[in-house]
Enzyme design. Structure first.
Site, PDB file in Angstrom:
ATOM      1  N   CYS A   1     -22.199  -6.859  -7.561  1.00 34.47           N
ATOM      2  CA  CYS A   1     -21.626  -6.040  -6.772  1.00 34.47           C
ATOM      3  C   CYS A   1     -22.047  -4.498  -6.899  1.00 34.47           C
TER       4      CYS A   1
ATOM      5  N   CYS B   1     -15.876  -2.818   4.831  1.00 30.54           N
ATOM      6  CA  CYS B   1     -16.986  -3.641   4.124  1.00 30.54           C
ATOM      7  C   CYS B   1     -16.565  -4.842   3.339  1.00 30.54           C
TER       8      CYS B   1
ATOM      9  N   CYS C   1     -19.903 -11.641  -4.542  1.00 29.90           N
ATOM     10  CA  CYS C   1     -19.196 -12.055  -6.029  1.00 29.90           C
ATOM     11  C   CYS C   1     -19.015 -13.527  -6.439  1.00 29.90           C
TER      12      CYS C   1
ATOM     13  N   CYS D   1     -22.562  -9.962 -15.447  1.00 26.87           N
ATOM     14  CA  CYS D   1     -22.965  -9.914 -13.920  1.00 26.87           C
ATOM     15  C   CYS D   1     -22.756  -8.367 -13.499  1.00 26.87           C
TER      16      CYS D   1
ATOM     17  N   CYS E   1     -15.992 -10.954 -15.624  1.00 22.61           N
ATOM     18  CA  CYS E   1     -17.306 -10.350 -14.958  1.00 22.61           C
ATOM     19  C   CYS E   1     -18.532 -10.609 -15.822  1.00 22.61           C
TER      20      CYS E   1
ATOM     21  N   ASP F   1       0.950  -1.241  -0.115  1.00 23.53           N
ATOM     22  CA  ASP F   1      -0.084  -0.004   0.067  1.00 23.53           C
ATOM     23  C   ASP F   1       0.745   1.269   0.016  1.00 23.53           C
TER      24      ASP F   1
ATOM     25  N   CYS G   1     -19.342  -6.003  -1.506  1.00 20.64           N
ATOM     26  CA  CYS G   1     -19.337  -6.173  -3.262  1.00 20.64           C
ATOM     27  C   CYS G   1     -18.173  -7.325  -3.614  1.00 20.64           C
TER      28      CYS G   1
ATOM     29  N   CYS H   1     -24.243  -2.879  -3.466  1.00 21.13           N
ATOM     30  CA  CYS H   1     -23.489  -1.903  -2.782  1.00 21.13           C
ATOM     31  C   CYS H   1     -24.415  -0.748  -1.921  1.00 21.13           C
TER      32      CYS H   1
HETATM   33  C1  B12 Z   1      -7.130   3.875  -1.839  1.00 18.78           C
HETATM   34  C2  B12 Z   1      -7.482   2.424  -1.582  1.00 18.78           C
HETATM   35  C3  B12 Z   1      -8.825   2.260  -1.091  1.00 18.78           C
HETATM   36  C4  B12 Z   1      -9.841   3.173  -1.046  1.00 18.78           C
HETATM   37  C5  B12 Z   1     -10.424   3.456  -2.771  1.00 18.78           C
HETATM   38  C6  B12 Z   1     -10.846   2.367  -3.354  1.00 18.78           C
HETATM   39  C7  B12 Z   1     -10.443   2.038  -4.722  1.00 18.78           C
HETATM   40  N1  B12 Z   1     -11.222   1.106  -5.406  1.00 18.78           N
HETATM   41  O1  B12 Z   1      -9.401   2.657  -5.113  1.00 18.78           O
HETATM   42  C8  B12 Z   1     -10.908   2.698  -0.223  1.00 18.78           C
HETATM   43  C9  B12 Z   1     -10.752   3.189   1.307  1.00 18.78           C
HETATM   44  C10 B12 Z   1     -12.366   2.818  -0.355  1.00 18.78           C
HETATM   45  C11 B12 Z   1     -10.698   1.156  -0.251  1.00 18.78           C
HETATM   46  C12 B12 Z   1     -11.374  -0.117   0.108  1.00 18.78           C
HETATM   47  C13 B12 Z   1     -11.227  -1.077  -0.086  1.00 18.78           C
HETATM   48  N2  B12 Z   1      -9.845  -1.835  -0.276  1.00 18.78           N
HETATM   49 CO1  B12 Z   1      -8.165  -0.326  -0.785  1.00 18.78          CO
HETATM   50  N3  B12 Z   1      -6.819   0.054  -1.363  1.00 18.78           N
HETATM   51  C14 B12 Z   1      -6.416   1.490  -1.625  1.00 18.78           C
HETATM   52  C15 B12 Z   1      -5.142   1.740  -2.377  1.00 18.78           C
HETATM   53  C16 B12 Z   1      -4.060   2.295  -0.973  1.00 18.78           C
HETATM   54  C17 B12 Z   1      -4.868   2.660  -3.310  1.00 18.78           C
HETATM   55  C18 B12 Z   1      -5.914   2.025  -4.701  1.00 18.78           C
HETATM   56  C19 B12 Z   1      -5.789   3.320  -5.594  1.00 18.78           C
HETATM   57  O2  B12 Z   1      -4.943   3.857  -5.966  1.00 18.78           O
HETATM   58  N4  B12 Z   1      -7.234   3.774  -5.906  1.00 18.78           N
HETATM   59  C20 B12 Z   1      -7.355   4.928  -6.816  1.00 18.78           C
HETATM   60  C21 B12 Z   1      -8.244   4.624  -7.888  1.00 18.78           C
HETATM   61  C22 B12 Z   1      -7.884   5.694  -8.876  1.00 18.78           C
HETATM   62  O3  B12 Z   1      -8.069   3.581  -8.531  1.00 18.78           O
HETATM   63  P1  B12 Z   1      -9.247   2.728  -9.371  1.00 18.78           P
HETATM   64  O4  B12 Z   1     -10.607   2.586  -8.435  1.00 18.78           O
HETATM   65  O5  B12 Z   1      -8.603   1.441  -9.758  1.00 18.78           O
HETATM   66  O6  B12 Z   1      -9.667   3.601 -10.596  1.00 18.78           O
HETATM   67  C23 B12 Z   1      -9.291   3.488 -11.923  1.00 18.78           C
HETATM   68  C24 B12 Z   1     -10.467   3.083 -12.693  1.00 18.78           C
HETATM   69  O7  B12 Z   1     -11.647   3.858 -12.076  1.00 18.78           O
HETATM   70  C25 B12 Z   1     -10.130   3.340 -14.067  1.00 18.78           C
HETATM   71  N5  B12 Z   1     -11.257   3.593 -14.702  1.00 18.78           N
HETATM   72  C26 B12 Z   1     -11.685   2.407 -15.613  1.00 18.78           C
HETATM   73  N6  B12 Z   1     -13.042   2.996 -16.327  1.00 18.78           N
HETATM   74  C27 B12 Z   1     -12.982   4.540 -15.969  1.00 18.78           C
HETATM   75  C28 B12 Z   1     -13.918   5.248 -16.595  1.00 18.78           C
HETATM   76  C29 B12 Z   1     -13.823   6.581 -16.070  1.00 18.78           C
HETATM   77  C30 B12 Z   1     -14.613   7.682 -16.355  1.00 18.78           C
HETATM   78  C31 B12 Z   1     -12.816   7.079 -15.134  1.00 18.78           C
HETATM   79  C32 B12 Z   1     -12.412   8.405 -14.446  1.00 18.78           C
HETATM   80  C33 B12 Z   1     -12.010   5.902 -14.836  1.00 18.78           C
HETATM   81  C34 B12 Z   1     -12.103   4.724 -15.156  1.00 18.78           C
HETATM   82  O8  B12 Z   1      -9.351   4.722 -13.854  1.00 18.78           O
HETATM   83  C35 B12 Z   1      -8.932   4.921 -12.670  1.00 18.78           C
HETATM   84  C36 B12 Z   1      -7.670   5.192 -12.670  1.00 18.78           C
HETATM   85  O9  B12 Z   1      -6.647   4.337 -12.770  1.00 18.78           O
HETATM   86  C37 B12 Z   1      -4.716   0.199  -2.694  1.00 18.78           C
HETATM   87  C38 B12 Z   1      -3.273  -0.213  -2.408  1.00 18.78           C
HETATM   88  C39 B12 Z   1      -2.445   0.401  -3.607  1.00 18.78           C
HETATM   89  N7  B12 Z   1      -1.252   0.875  -3.328  1.00 18.78           N
HETATM   90  O10 B12 Z   1      -2.617   0.029  -4.859  1.00 18.78           O
HETATM   91  C40 B12 Z   1      -5.661  -0.461  -1.589  1.00 18.78           C
HETATM   92  C41 B12 Z   1      -6.153  -2.158  -2.309  1.00 18.78           C
HETATM   93  C42 B12 Z   1      -6.864  -1.796  -3.613  1.00 18.78           C
HETATM   94  N8  B12 Z   1      -7.422  -2.156  -1.436  1.00 18.78           N
HETATM   95  C43 B12 Z   1      -7.675  -3.225  -1.001  1.00 18.78           C
HETATM   96  C44 B12 Z   1      -8.745  -3.767  -0.113  1.00 18.78           C
HETATM   97  C45 B12 Z   1      -8.647  -5.371   0.180  1.00 18.78           C
HETATM   98  C46 B12 Z   1      -9.808  -3.192   0.029  1.00 18.78           C
HETATM   99  C47 B12 Z   1     -11.245  -3.402   0.549  1.00 18.78           C
HETATM  100  C48 B12 Z   1     -11.610  -4.889   0.403  1.00 18.78           C
HETATM  101  C49 B12 Z   1     -10.960  -3.364   2.169  1.00 18.78           C
HETATM  102  C50 B12 Z   1     -12.157  -3.276   2.879  1.00 18.78           C
HETATM  103  N9  B12 Z   1     -12.882  -4.865   3.031  1.00 18.78           N
HETATM  104  O11 B12 Z   1     -12.965  -2.520   3.420  1.00 18.78           O
HETATM  105  C51 B12 Z   1     -11.993  -2.291   0.164  1.00 18.78           C
HETATM  106  C52 B12 Z   1     -12.681  -2.799  -1.129  1.00 18.78           C
HETATM  107  C53 B12 Z   1     -13.400  -1.632  -1.815  1.00 18.78           C
HETATM  108  C54 B12 Z   1     -13.350  -1.804  -3.311  1.00 18.78           C
HETATM  109  N10 B12 Z   1     -14.670  -2.198  -3.957  1.00 18.78           N
HETATM  110  O12 B12 Z   1     -12.513  -1.330  -4.099  1.00 18.78           O
HETATM  111  C55 B12 Z   1      -6.655  -4.462  -1.701  1.00 18.78           C
HETATM  112  C56 B12 Z   1      -7.126  -4.993  -2.877  1.00 18.78           C
HETATM  113  C57 B12 Z   1      -6.840  -6.245  -3.149  1.00 18.78           C
HETATM  114  C58 B12 Z   1      -7.718  -7.015  -4.559  1.00 18.78           C
HETATM  115  N11 B12 Z   1      -8.252  -8.053  -4.512  1.00 18.78           N
HETATM  116  O13 B12 Z   1      -7.871  -6.083  -5.436  1.00 18.78           O
HETATM  117  C59 B12 Z   1      -5.439  -3.334  -2.124  1.00 18.78           C
HETATM  118  C60 B12 Z   1      -4.603  -3.780  -3.462  1.00 18.78           C
HETATM  119  C61 B12 Z   1      -4.766  -3.082  -0.878  1.00 18.78           C
HETATM  120  C62 B12 Z   1      -3.615  -4.480  -0.659  1.00 18.78           C
HETATM  121  N12 B12 Z   1      -2.304  -4.136  -0.685  1.00 18.78           N
HETATM  122  O14 B12 Z   1      -3.830  -5.594  -0.805  1.00 18.78           O
HETATM  123  N13 B12 Z   1      -9.348   0.980  -0.511  1.00 18.78           N
HETATM  124  S1  SF4 Z   2     -19.883  -9.489  -8.706  1.00 20.87           S
HETATM  125 FE1  SF4 Z   2     -17.754 -10.021  -9.225  1.00 20.87          FE
HETATM  126  S2  SF4 Z   2     -18.181 -11.118 -11.261  1.00 20.87           S
HETATM  127 FE2  SF4 Z   2     -19.944  -9.956 -10.658  1.00 20.87          FE
HETATM  128  S3  SF4 Z   2     -19.513  -7.905 -11.725  1.00 20.87           S
HETATM  129 FE3  SF4 Z   2     -18.805  -7.795  -9.594  1.00 20.87          FE
HETATM  130  S4  SF4 Z   2     -16.614  -8.120  -9.494  1.00 20.87           S
HETATM  131 FE4  SF4 Z   2     -17.375  -8.796 -11.308  1.00 20.87          FE
HETATM  132  S1  SF4 Z   3     -16.981  -2.318   0.029  1.00 23.56           S
HETATM  133 FE1  SF4 Z   3     -19.232  -1.967   0.524  1.00 23.56          FE
HETATM  134  S2  SF4 Z   3     -19.352   0.229   0.409  1.00 23.56           S
HETATM  135 FE2  SF4 Z   3     -17.659   0.286  -0.536  1.00 23.56          FE
HETATM  136  S3  SF4 Z   3     -18.186  -0.316  -2.868  1.00 23.56           S
HETATM  137 FE3  SF4 Z   3     -18.022  -2.347  -1.803  1.00 23.56          FE
HETATM  138  S4  SF4 Z   3     -20.175  -2.812  -1.329  1.00 23.56           S
HETATM  139 FE4  SF4 Z   3     -19.954  -0.560  -1.641  1.00 23.56          FE
END
Ligand code: B12
Ligand code: SF4
Ligand code: SF4
Length: 378
Positions: A203, A250, A257, A200, A197, A138, A253, A207
């Site tokens: 997720c 949480c 899955c 499906c 995916c 991270d 999602c 949410c």
């Molecule tokens: C910040 C962060 C969070 C934030 C933001 C989550 C997120 N989805 O980014 C919060 C606090 C919400 C969070 C939650 C969780 N996290 Co987190 N998090 C991180 C962290 C530190 C950085 C991720 C990051 O850079 N996010 C920023 C955004 C920009 O990334 P993105 O969603 O991929 O956005 C891209 C897409 O949207 C894409 N895109 C595609 N189409 C389109 C279309 C448009 C219009 C746009 C604008 C963009 C776009 O472009 C964006 C930029 O590249 C990483 C560790 C790391 N250093 O990578 C762990 C990480 C992702 N988290 C992890 C985990 C385990 C969780 C949780 C499960 C924890 C929990 N149970 O509460 C939840 C899962 C929620 C979820 N569904 O993602 C794991 C994931 C493992 C895995 N299997 O993928 C990681 C890798 C940590 C680790 N070291 O293992 N997390």
């Molecule tokens: S629930 Fe799992 S398989 Fe279905 S859309 Fe979400 S990430 Fe993909």
């Molecule tokens: S971790 Fe919970 S609140 Fe966050 S995106 Fe997934 S279902 Fe939604």
């Protein structure tokens, strides 16, 4: 570039150190990262200012002289039921909170760092000459899921997480950034694993706070994980009821899955839910009845009653310490406001007493959260 045999050796070495999977990727600006400025400009990062570090959008800038990244994956899918399991025990007079599966045991940053550091040690033994290799969980200025995808470990799902066809998504990622010019795991003509995916959208529909603005895109400000862990102030009113009984993170999602349904279970002791013996002191007839406490479905009243000293003691080396005592108590207030406690019961009286004390606190966030909870249960 170094021979493929070196990459294969690294992958084997990572597995012998306990990683479930490992892959090597060249440090390049992958297509997903080009969307980062737009994602940030839309404000989706909320208070997570570190995400705006420009190095995160281009791995070539993550470290001077960087050539490759080694990505390690570690499963944390413990055996306990899912948060969405309809058979979970519900006791209105003794409500429980949900702590995310990833946070039940020891801090994954420490568990993965130890393994990554051991892998760096073995790189230093095998590869002579000067090179840089730094391990991150991270903490590096990189997007681990994107590197993992292009290292061949899975696809980026509609819930934005990395999914693997066999392991599902309950796993952690860690990376070693290095100046070693390693042959990538995927050959020049090989694509990363396909997106499975399909049609499906479980997720997206499940949410509770509707954090996905579209498939593959999350507004992190709406995610319960952000609200309960990263946000320091009060939880915006509109999300309080949808938060339900979540007190830290949480899993919804991921729990819905289909790829997690048959994912292998881990028995790593560090990831099993922490347990605490019942308190022995100062018990009266009206005290919370003592019982063993666990981070798997902890009793909300137990959480709410923790002092700052209890918090420090119980959550040393646990991911939960990130939200600090104040954050956990704030979250427990919200969850209790959603718990449907019945007035006139002993538990209602006890919990109201603690909430009233908190409502009189000097801390604005705690006072306001406790008042909200009281307004919901009176
Ligand atoms: C910040 C962060 C969070 C934030 C933001 C989550 C997120 N989805 O980014 C919060 C606090 C919400 C969070 C939650 C969780 N996290 Co987190 N998090 C991180 C962290 C530190 C950085 C991720 C990051 O850079 N996010 C920023 C955004 C920009 O990334 P993105 O969603 O991929 O956005 C891209 C897409 O949207 C894409 N895109 C595609 N189409 C389109 C279309 C448009 C219009 C746009 C604008 C963009 C776009 O472009 C964006 C930029 O590249 C990483 C560790 C790391 N250093 O990578 C762990 C990480 C992702 N988290 C992890 C985990 C385990 C969780 C949780 C499960 C924890 C929990 N149970 O509460 C939840 C899962 C929620 C979820 N569904 O993602 C794991 C994931 C493992 C895995 N299997 O993928 C990681 C890798 C940590 C680790 N070291 O293992 N997390
Ligand atoms: S629930 Fe799992 S398989 Fe279905 S859309 Fe979400 S990430 Fe993909
Ligand atoms: S971790 Fe919970 S609140 Fe966050 S995106 Fe997934 S279902 Fe939604």
């Amino acid at each position: 570039m170094m021979p493929l045999a070196d990459t294969l050796w690294i992958v084997d070495q990572a597995k012998s150190l306990g990683f479930d999977l490992c892959g090597v990727v060249r440090a390049e600006q992958f297509p997903e990262l080009k969307r980062m400025p737009e994602w940030l400009a839309r404000g989706y990062a909320g208070e997570m200012k570190y995400l705006a570090d420009p190095r995160r959008s281009d791995p070539q800038t993550a470290m001077p002289g960087i050539r490759s990244a080694v990505v390690g994956l570690l499963n944390y899918n413990t055996a306990q039921p899912l948060s969405t399991d309809p058979a979970l025990p519900v006791d209105d007079s003794n409500p429980s909170g949900w702590i995310s599966r990833y946070a039940w045991g020891d801090d994954y940053h420490d568990v993965l760092r130890e393994r990554l550091d051991a892998l760096v040690e073995s790189l230093r033994e095998r590869f002579k000459g000067t090179f840089e290799a730094r391990s991150y969980v991270d903490t590096g200025p990189v997007q681990e899921r994107v590197l993992a995808k292009y290292a061949g470990l899975g696809w980026l799902g509609k819930n934005t997480l990395l999914l693997n066809q066999i392991l599902g998504s309950f796993f952690f990622l860690g990376v070693i950034l290095t100046t070693l010019d390693l042959e990538p795991t995927l050959g020049a003509n090989e694509l990363p694993p396909p997106d499975l995916c399909g049609s499906c959208r479980r997720c997206l529909d499940a949410c509770p706070t509707q954090a996905f603005v579209e498939p593959y895109v999350m507004d992190a400000r709406k995610c319960i994980s952000y609200l309960t862990i990263e946000l320091r102030g009060s939880i915006p009113e509109e999300f309080r009821e949808p938060m339900g009984n979540h007190v830290f993170g949480c899993d919804i999602c991921q729990d819905v899955c289909p790829w997690n349904r048959r994912a292998p279970i881990v028995t790593i002791p560090q990831f099993q839910p922490r347990g605490f013996p019942p308190p022995k002191e100062n018990l009266t007839e009206t005290s919370l009845p003592p019982q063993d406490e666990s981070l798997y479905l902890p009793r909300l009243e137990w959480l709410l009653g923790l002092s700052e000293a209890d918090f420090r003691e119980n959550f040393r080396g646990s991911p939960v310490k990130r939200t600090k005592w104040r954050g956990l108590i704030r979250n427990a207030c919200i969850a209790l406001g959603n718990a449907g406690l019945r007035p006139g019961t002993v538990a209602h009286d006890r919990i109201s007493d603690i909430l009233e004390r908190l409502a009189a606190s000097q801390d604005q966030v705690l006072a306001e959260s406790a008042s909200w909870a009281l307004s919901r249960i009176q």
